[in-house]
Design an enzyme around this catalytic site. Structure first.
Site, PDB file in Angstrom:
ATOM      1  N   VAL A  17       4.161   1.245  -9.422  1.00  0.00           N
ATOM      2  CA  VAL A  17       3.471   2.113  -8.337  1.00  0.00           C
ATOM      3  C   VAL A  17       3.325   1.468  -6.933  1.00  0.00           C
ATOM      4  O   VAL A  17       3.374   0.203  -6.975  1.00  0.00           O
ATOM      5  CB  VAL A  17       2.009   2.411  -8.866  1.00  0.00           C
ATOM      6  CG1 VAL A  17       1.142   1.079  -9.017  1.00  0.00           C
ATOM      7  CG2 VAL A  17       1.285   3.722  -8.226  1.00  0.00           C
ATOM      8  N   CYS A  18       3.463   2.315  -6.065  1.00  0.00           N
ATOM      9  CA  CYS A  18       3.390   1.868  -4.570  1.00  0.00           C
ATOM     10  C   CYS A  18       4.186   0.751  -4.221  1.00  0.00           C
ATOM     11  O   CYS A  18       5.484   0.774  -4.649  1.00  0.00           O
ATOM     12  CB  CYS A  18       1.993   1.566  -4.474  1.00  0.00           C
ATOM     13  SG  CYS A  18       1.365   1.474  -2.639  1.00  0.00           S
ATOM     14  N   THR A  19       3.826  -0.417  -3.763  1.00  0.00           N
ATOM     15  CA  THR A  19       4.649  -1.441  -3.341  1.00  0.00           C
ATOM     16  C   THR A  19       5.233  -2.394  -4.287  1.00  0.00           C
ATOM     17  O   THR A  19       6.147  -3.219  -4.153  1.00  0.00           O
ATOM     18  CB  THR A  19       3.878  -2.498  -2.188  1.00  0.00           C
ATOM     19  OG1 THR A  19       2.791  -3.147  -2.789  1.00  0.00           O
ATOM     20  CG2 THR A  19       3.632  -1.502  -0.975  1.00  0.00           C
ATOM     21  N   GLY A  20       4.835  -1.942  -5.625  1.00  0.00           N
ATOM     22  CA  GLY A  20       5.413  -2.720  -6.881  1.00  0.00           C
ATOM     23  C   GLY A  20       6.961  -2.324  -6.972  1.00  0.00           C
ATOM     24  O   GLY A  20       7.729  -3.247  -7.380  1.00  0.00           O
ATOM     25  N   ALA A  21       7.431  -1.267  -6.355  1.00  0.00           N
ATOM     26  CA  ALA A  21       8.750  -0.797  -6.620  1.00  0.00           C
ATOM     27  C   ALA A  21       9.520  -1.819  -5.193  1.00  0.00           C
ATOM     28  O   ALA A  21      10.614  -2.042  -5.792  1.00  0.00           O
ATOM     29  CB  ALA A  21       8.820   0.625  -5.792  1.00  0.00           C
TER      30      ALA A  21
END
Length: 120
Positions: free
Chosen positions: A104-108
């Site tokens: 999710v979000c900047t985890g990508a």
């Protein structure tokens, strides 16, 4: 009677994670029948989120079982994790063997730094 092994889910827990990015999905995953959910950090114990809240790693990189689903939350702390060799090695190893890899979000961005987004 044969029992099947639990569906193993590991949520990456790192300093500076955004608490909601971790705990929101955790609440969903914890309700999957037959699932076992771990928060996985470098070491067992408390990890401070970007808001200051302490969360607890229930498994370490060394003790984490093979995962069916690897999940990476976002947060300001992901910037440092993108250059952390242990974290990237953990993601590469478990991501290569998991049935599912998600974020999710900047985890990508962490998934990308680990090379897990090639071809997507």
């Amino acid at each position: 009677m044969t029992t099947s092994p639990p569906f193993q889910i590991g949520l990456l827990l790192y300093p500076g994670v955004t608490q909601l990015d971790l705990t929101g999905p955790y609440e969903l995953f914890a309700r999957i029948p037959g699932a076992r959910v771990d928060t996985v950090g470098k070491q067992l114990g408390p990890v401070r989120a970007d808001s200051g809240l302490e969360l607890v790693a229930s498994a370490s990189y060394a003790t984490c079982p093979p995962l069916d689903l690897v999940f990476v939350p976002g947060g300001y702390g992901q910037i440092a994790q993108m250059e952390d060799a242990e974290t990237l090695a953990f993601l590469r190893h478990h991501g290569a063997h998991a049935r599912w890899v998600a974020s999710v979000c900047t985890g990508a961005l962490l998934l990308g730094a680990a090379g897990l987004l090639r071809g997507y």
